[in-house]
Design a protein around this motif. Structure first.
Motif, PDB file in Angstrom:
ATOM      1  N   LYS A  81      13.594  47.242   9.684  1.00 52.42           N
ATOM      2  CA  LYS A  81      13.903  47.163   8.255  1.00 52.42           C
ATOM      3  C   LYS A  81      13.919  48.544   7.605  1.00 52.42           C
ATOM      4  O   LYS A  81      14.355  48.694   6.469  1.00 52.42           O
ATOM      5  CB  LYS A  81      12.898  46.260   7.539  1.00 52.42           C
ATOM      6  N   CYS A  82      13.440  49.542   8.356  1.00 56.02           N
ATOM      7  CA  CYS A  82      13.517  50.908   7.836  1.00 56.02           C
ATOM      8  C   CYS A  82      14.905  51.496   8.043  1.00 56.02           C
ATOM      9  O   CYS A  82      15.203  52.595   7.581  1.00 56.02           O
ATOM     10  CB  CYS A  82      12.472  51.795   8.519  1.00 56.02           C
ATOM     11  N   GLY A  83      15.742  50.764   8.739  1.00 54.79           N
ATOM     12  CA  GLY A  83      17.124  51.189   8.897  1.00 54.79           C
ATOM     13  C   GLY A  83      17.333  52.259   9.949  1.00 54.79           C
ATOM     14  O   GLY A  83      16.650  52.290  10.981  1.00 54.79           O
ATOM     15  N   LYS A  84      18.261  53.134   9.657  1.00 57.48           N
ATOM     16  CA  LYS A  84      18.662  54.159  10.619  1.00 57.48           C
ATOM     17  C   LYS A  84      17.517  55.091  10.987  1.00 57.48           C
ATOM     18  O   LYS A  84      16.752  55.533  10.123  1.00 57.48           O
ATOM     19  CB  LYS A  84      19.827  54.969  10.035  1.00 57.48           C
ATOM     20  N   LEU A  85      17.425  55.391  12.272  1.00 56.60           N
ATOM     21  CA  LEU A  85      16.362  56.277  12.745  1.00 56.60           C
ATOM     22  C   LEU A  85      16.503  57.670  12.149  1.00 56.60           C
ATOM     23  O   LEU A  85      17.620  58.151  11.937  1.00 56.60           O
ATOM     24  CB  LEU A  85      16.412  56.390  14.271  1.00 56.60           C
ATOM     25  N   PRO A  86      15.383  58.342  11.889  1.00 57.37           N
ATOM     26  CA  PRO A  86      15.450  59.705  11.364  1.00 57.37           C
ATOM     27  C   PRO A  86      15.979  60.664  12.429  1.00 57.37           C
ATOM     28  O   PRO A  86      15.844  60.415  13.631  1.00 57.37           O
ATOM     29  CB  PRO A  86      13.990  60.015  11.005  1.00 57.37           C
ATOM     30  N   THR A  87      16.575  61.761  11.991  1.00 60.43           N
ATOM     31  CA  THR A  87      17.069  62.788  12.916  1.00 60.43           C
ATOM     32  C   THR A  87      16.029  63.890  13.038  1.00 60.43           C
ATOM     33  O   THR A  87      15.596  64.461  12.038  1.00 60.43           O
ATOM     34  CB  THR A  87      18.390  63.396  12.400  1.00 60.43           C
ATOM     35  N   LYS A 144       6.270  50.827  19.834  1.00 53.63           N
ATOM     36  CA  LYS A 144       4.920  50.269  19.843  1.00 53.63           C
ATOM     37  C   LYS A 144       4.657  49.731  18.446  1.00 53.63           C
ATOM     38  O   LYS A 144       4.303  50.482  17.542  1.00 53.63           O
ATOM     39  CB  LYS A 144       3.888  51.337  20.211  1.00 53.63           C
ATOM     40  N   GLY A 145       4.872  48.442  18.294  1.00 57.53           N
ATOM     41  CA  GLY A 145       4.733  47.861  16.970  1.00 57.53           C
ATOM     42  C   GLY A 145       5.794  48.413  16.044  1.00 57.53           C
ATOM     43  O   GLY A 145       6.991  48.317  16.312  1.00 57.53           O
ATOM     44  N   SER A 146       5.357  49.047  14.969  1.00 59.73           N
ATOM     45  CA  SER A 146       6.302  49.619  14.004  1.00 59.73           C
ATOM     46  C   SER A 146       6.596  51.089  14.277  1.00 59.73           C
ATOM     47  O   SER A 146       7.264  51.760  13.496  1.00 59.73           O
ATOM     48  CB  SER A 146       5.737  49.469  12.580  1.00 59.73           C
ATOM     49  N   ALA A 158       6.013  49.832   6.353  1.00 58.67           N
ATOM     50  CA  ALA A 158       6.467  48.542   5.823  1.00 58.67           C
ATOM     51  C   ALA A 158       6.550  48.530   4.301  1.00 58.67           C
ATOM     52  O   ALA A 158       7.483  47.975   3.717  1.00 58.67           O
ATOM     53  CB  ALA A 158       5.518  47.443   6.302  1.00 58.67           C
ATOM     54  N   PHE A 159       5.584  49.138   3.620  1.00 59.51           N
ATOM     55  CA  PHE A 159       5.534  49.116   2.162  1.00 59.51           C
ATOM     56  C   PHE A 159       6.762  49.772   1.526  1.00 59.51           C
ATOM     57  O   PHE A 159       7.368  49.249   0.589  1.00 59.51           O
ATOM     58  CB  PHE A 159       4.268  49.819   1.668  1.00 59.51           C
ATOM     59  N   SER A 160       7.133  50.918   2.057  1.00 61.47           N
ATOM     60  CA  SER A 160       8.269  51.667   1.481  1.00 61.47           C
ATOM     61  C   SER A 160       9.597  51.340   2.139  1.00 61.47           C
ATOM     62  O   SER A 160      10.665  51.598   1.582  1.00 61.47           O
ATOM     63  CB  SER A 160       8.013  53.178   1.601  1.00 61.47           C
ATOM     64  N   GLY A 161       9.524  50.773   3.328  1.00 65.30           N
ATOM     65  CA  GLY A 161      10.755  50.487   4.063  1.00 65.30           C
ATOM     66  C   GLY A 161      11.442  51.756   4.547  1.00 65.30           C
ATOM     67  O   GLY A 161      12.643  51.775   4.792  1.00 65.30           O
ATOM     68  N   LYS A 162      10.648  52.837   4.714  1.00 63.94           N
ATOM     69  CA  LYS A 162      11.189  54.109   5.187  1.00 63.94           C
ATOM     70  C   LYS A 162      10.326  54.657   6.322  1.00 63.94           C
ATOM     71  O   LYS A 162       9.150  54.335   6.439  1.00 63.94           O
ATOM     72  CB  LYS A 162      11.228  55.133   4.046  1.00 63.94           C
ATOM     73  N   TYR A 163      10.932  55.480   7.139  1.00 60.89           N
ATOM     74  CA  TYR A 163      10.168  56.109   8.213  1.00 60.89           C
ATOM     75  C   TYR A 163       9.332  57.254   7.646  1.00 60.89           C
ATOM     76  O   TYR A 163       9.753  57.945   6.716  1.00 60.89           O
ATOM     77  CB  TYR A 163      11.106  56.656   9.298  1.00 60.89           C
ATOM     78  N   GLU A 164       8.148  57.422   8.219  1.00 61.22           N
ATOM     79  CA  GLU A 164       7.286  58.516   7.781  1.00 61.22           C
ATOM     80  C   GLU A 164       7.923  59.850   8.139  1.00 61.22           C
ATOM     81  O   GLU A 164       8.763  59.935   9.044  1.00 61.22           O
ATOM     82  CB  GLU A 164       5.917  58.404   8.455  1.00 61.22           C
ATOM     83  N   GLU A 165       7.536  60.881   7.437  1.00 58.33           N
ATOM     84  CA  GLU A 165       8.082  62.216   7.676  1.00 58.33           C
ATOM     85  C   GLU A 165       7.418  62.822   8.908  1.00 58.33           C
ATOM     86  O   GLU A 165       6.192  62.800   9.053  1.00 58.33           O
ATOM     87  CB  GLU A 165       7.841  63.122   6.476  1.00 58.33           C
ATOM     88  N   PHE A 166       8.214  63.356   9.797  1.00 53.41           N
ATOM     89  CA  PHE A 166       7.693  64.033  10.989  1.00 53.41           C
ATOM     90  C   PHE A 166       7.445  65.492  10.617  1.00 53.41           C
ATOM     91  O   PHE A 166       8.370  66.240  10.309  1.00 53.41           O
ATOM     92  CB  PHE A 166       8.694  63.929  12.142  1.00 53.41           C
ATOM     93  N   LYS A 167       6.193  65.927  10.636  1.00 49.36           N
ATOM     94  CA  LYS A 167       5.838  67.244  10.136  1.00 49.36           C
ATOM     95  C   LYS A 167       5.720  68.306  11.234  1.00 49.36           C
ATOM     96  O   LYS A 167       5.469  69.477  10.929  1.00 49.36           O
ATOM     97  CB  LYS A 167       4.526  67.158   9.351  1.00 49.36           C
ATOM     98  N   GLU A 168       5.858  67.886  12.485  1.00 53.10           N
ATOM     99  CA  GLU A 168       5.815  68.871  13.568  1.00 53.10           C
ATOM    100  C   GLU A 168       7.251  69.285  13.905  1.00 53.10           C
ATOM    101  O   GLU A 168       8.179  68.988  13.160  1.00 53.10           O
ATOM    102  CB  GLU A 168       5.115  68.278  14.788  1.00 53.10           C
ATOM    103  N   GLU A 169       7.414  69.942  15.023  1.00 56.59           N
ATOM    104  CA  GLU A 169       8.744  70.326  15.470  1.00 56.59           C
ATOM    105  C   GLU A 169       8.757  70.514  16.981  1.00 56.59           C
ATOM    106  O   GLU A 169       7.728  70.784  17.598  1.00 56.59           O
ATOM    107  CB  GLU A 169       9.197  71.614  14.794  1.00 56.59           C
TER     108      GLU A 169
END
Length: 302
Positions: free
Chosen positions: A115-121, A132-134, A168-179
């Motif tokens: 439900k978060c839609g398209k995967l982040p790049t 693994k779960g969400s 789930a609450f925001s329906g968005k993927y969390e921000e990836f802060k590493e690189e």
């Protein structure tokens, strides 16, 4: 003197690198063949015949192994509930190509629709297809890791694999802060500094050695010295380089005459090449090589 593709899922790595074998096609030209098709997470060959390990060859009239020649593309299809970008109505097919070196290259991976839609790049990283779960699993692409250190093959790949959660609450993927950093990552200016320090010493020693060896042989500059400035594009620097070459050639001539005079005046019937008073090119060679390095070293831009 002249100067990936991503490997989808840990269990699929070995499959993607199935050993290739050289074979001949009907024209007699050799072509690389890939081994068995890779087993990819949540995907299967769209054409059932492609998934079979053997087939009946009507010409040879016998059962033979199913193989794919370099350049062949095999279409894969995601199983229901999975797409290539994580969206519910996203594309569900992708190609796997037999590469020129006998390795399969996958052009996609299937991930569970969310439900978060398209995967982040994520730069230099791709999804593995595992969840693994969400949380969706990603892996740094070949040559990159999370800490800039080499990824140990066969290990747990802790510095290569990471997860990004669908909140789930925001329906968005969390921000990836590493690189994902290239192996042996250091700041660019530090890389240049170390490179210059190390290679200046190597360059000077090798360059000086070449000149001294040539002088010891017949007193003439090495054959390729006129090409030393060939790859310098900057006009001003090329002019400086040409001046250095002209001077070292003049030094060779001067020192050769001095050495011949020294040997002639020697009262010995033979002369000792290690005679400390015998004219040599050492000082001039070192000066030439040091100055030449300054023209070709990498600029240390702050």
């Amino acid at each position: 003197l002249a100067l990936l593709f991503v490997l989808p899922g840990a269990t699929a790595v070995r499959s993607l690198r199935a050993a290739g074998v050289a074979a001949s096609n009907h024209s007699g030209d050799k072509k690389e063949l890939c081994g068995d098709l890779p087993k990819l997470p949540h995907a299967k060959p769209k054409n059932y015949a492609d998934s079979k390990k053997t087939k009946y060859d009507t010409e040879a009239k016998k059962t033979v192994a199913v193989t794919f020649a370099a350049g062949t593309k095999i279409e894969f299809k995601c199983v229901p509930g999975f797409t290539t970008d994580g969206t519910k109505d996203g594309k569900d097919t992708f190609d796997v190509e037999c590469g020129e070196l006998g390795y399969y290259k996958t052009k996609g991976v299937c991930v569970k629709a969310s439900k978060c839609g398209k995967l982040p790049t994520v730069p230099h990283a791709m999804p593995t297809g595992e969840t693994k779960g969400s949380r969706v699993q990603f892996q740094c692409t070949s040559g990159y890791s999370l800490d800039g250190e080499q990824v140990v093959k066969g290990g747990e790949m802790k510095n290569s694999v990471f997860e990004i959660e669908c909140v789930a609450f925001s329906g968005k993927y969390e921000e990836f802060k590493e690189e994902c950093k290239p192996y042996a990552f250091v700041a660019a200016t530090e890389t240049v500094r170390v490179y210059n320090q190390v290679f200046e010493a190597l360059f000077t020693v090798t360059c000086s050695g070449t000149l001294k060896k040539a002088f010891g042989k017949d007193g003439k500059p090495p054959a390729g010295i006129d090409a030393a400035c060939g790859k310098i594009k900057d006009g001003a620097l090329k002019g400086e380089c040409s001046s250095l070459v002209t001077k070292i050639k003049s030094d060779f001539e001067t020192k050769k005459k001095a050495r011949e005079a020294h040997d002639k005046d020697s009262k010995k019937e033979w002369f000792d090449k290690k005679d400390p008073d015998r004219p040599n090119i050492s000082k001039e060679a070192k000066a030439f090589c040091s100055k030449l390095w300054k023209l070709v070293e990498m600029p240390d831009k702050k």
